[in-house]
Design a protein around this motif. Structure first.
Motif, PDB file in Angstrom:
ATOM      1  N   LYS A 122     -63.041  40.620  30.519  1.00  0.00           N
ATOM      2  CA  LYS A 122     -63.313  41.335  31.777  1.00  0.00           C
ATOM      3  C   LYS A 122     -64.467  40.682  32.530  1.00  0.00           C
ATOM      4  O   LYS A 122     -64.423  40.574  33.756  1.00  0.00           O
ATOM      5  CB  LYS A 122     -63.610  42.799  31.494  1.00  0.00           C
ATOM      6  N   ALA A 123     -65.494  40.224  31.811  1.00  0.00           N
ATOM      7  CA  ALA A 123     -66.633  39.553  32.452  1.00  0.00           C
ATOM      8  C   ALA A 123     -66.180  38.296  33.192  1.00  0.00           C
ATOM      9  O   ALA A 123     -66.770  37.906  34.193  1.00  0.00           O
ATOM     10  CB  ALA A 123     -67.703  39.211  31.418  1.00  0.00           C
ATOM     11  N   ALA A 124     -65.109  37.674  32.697  1.00  0.00           N
ATOM     12  CA  ALA A 124     -64.577  36.452  33.301  1.00  0.00           C
ATOM     13  C   ALA A 124     -63.508  36.733  34.348  1.00  0.00           C
ATOM     14  O   ALA A 124     -62.966  35.803  34.934  1.00  0.00           O
ATOM     15  CB  ALA A 124     -64.000  35.550  32.213  1.00  0.00           C
ATOM     16  N   GLY A 125     -63.198  38.017  34.549  1.00  0.00           N
ATOM     17  CA  GLY A 125     -62.169  38.356  35.524  1.00  0.00           C
ATOM     18  C   GLY A 125     -60.760  38.338  34.966  1.00  0.00           C
ATOM     19  O   GLY A 125     -59.786  38.280  35.720  1.00  0.00           O
ATOM     20  N   LEU A 126     -60.641  38.377  33.655  1.00  0.00           N
ATOM     21  CA  LEU A 126     -59.332  38.373  32.998  1.00  0.00           C
ATOM     22  C   LEU A 126     -58.934  39.784  32.588  1.00  0.00           C
ATOM     23  O   LEU A 126     -59.782  40.676  32.477  1.00  0.00           O
ATOM     24  CB  LEU A 126     -59.374  37.493  31.747  1.00  0.00           C
ATOM     25  N   ASP A 127     -57.669  39.971  32.280  1.00  0.00           N
ATOM     26  CA  ASP A 127     -57.163  41.236  31.760  1.00  0.00           C
ATOM     27  C   ASP A 127     -57.646  41.392  30.317  1.00  0.00           C
ATOM     28  O   ASP A 127     -57.250  40.610  29.440  1.00  0.00           O
ATOM     29  CB  ASP A 127     -55.633  41.234  31.834  1.00  0.00           C
ATOM     30  N   GLY A 128     -58.480  42.368  30.082  1.00  0.00           N
ATOM     31  CA  GLY A 128     -59.048  42.568  28.750  1.00  0.00           C
ATOM     32  C   GLY A 128     -58.015  42.835  27.678  1.00  0.00           C
ATOM     33  O   GLY A 128     -58.161  42.403  26.534  1.00  0.00           O
TER      34      GLY A 128
END
Length: 189
Positions: A122-128
């Motif tokens: 999530k910090a990287a903008g991905l789907d956790g």
């Protein structure tokens, strides 16, 4: 890099390397693992933890090392970092790395802890939730592992500093800032 007398612009890229690829995916005691790895007793390992805490404190970073600290195989964490770079470049990968380091060093979680992986994603903008699928970025991560093998990396951290014209310097292990200044200066000559 004012020490070099020039304005240097650089990008940090985290590439995967496993100290122990055979490490269990099931989390285990970090204290016991260190005792076994370094041939030390529990009290000596606790002293190592105190020494590390002092280093982290000096850098104003959180660090905990108790009997609750966990270790595990790191491949899943590397999958998140590989996907983060592919998705959002160096900045996204840095955010994921920071989240994983905080989880490991400050919260004592295993590198493959599902919640830690989701937070890093999530910090990287991905789907956790997507990163919990073991196939997520697995083949790309395996490919990136070959870079460390080609460079004959034997431990972490290992830094490869490369210029735009492909000149390189390598620094192995935790080194003082002066070592990096020397490497940058050597590359600028």
């Amino acid at each position: 890099m004012q020490q070099c007398g020039q304005n240097l612009d650089f990008e940090v890229r985290w590439l995967p390397f496993q100290l122990d690829p055979s490490a269990s995916e099931k989390p285990y005691s970090r204290m016991e693992a260190y005792a076994k790895k370094f041939g030390k007793g529990k009290e000596e390992v606790k002293q190592m933890g105190s020494w590390m805490k002092a280093k982290f404190d000096a850098a104003k970073l959180p660090y905990e090392f108790s009997e609750a600290a966990l270790a595990s195989n790191t491949f899943d964490a590397h999958r998140v970092l590989t996907a983060a770079y592919k998705h959002g470049g160096a900045e996204a990968q840095d955010r994921a790395a920071e989240a994983l380091f905080h989880s490991y060093f400050a919260k004592e979680k295993a590198p493959n802890d599902p919640e830690a992986l989701k937070e890093a994603a999530k910090a990287a903008g991905l789907d956790g939730d997507a990163v919990l699928d073991k196939s997520f970025a697995a083949s790309e991560t395996q490919e990136e592992m070959k870079v460390g093998q080609k460079l004959r990396v034997r431990g972490v951290p290992h830094f490869v500093i490369r210029t735009e014209n492909s000149r390189t310097e390598q620094i192995s292990g935790a080194q003082p800032p002066e070592s990096f200044v020397e490497a940058f200066e050597a590359l600028m000559r």
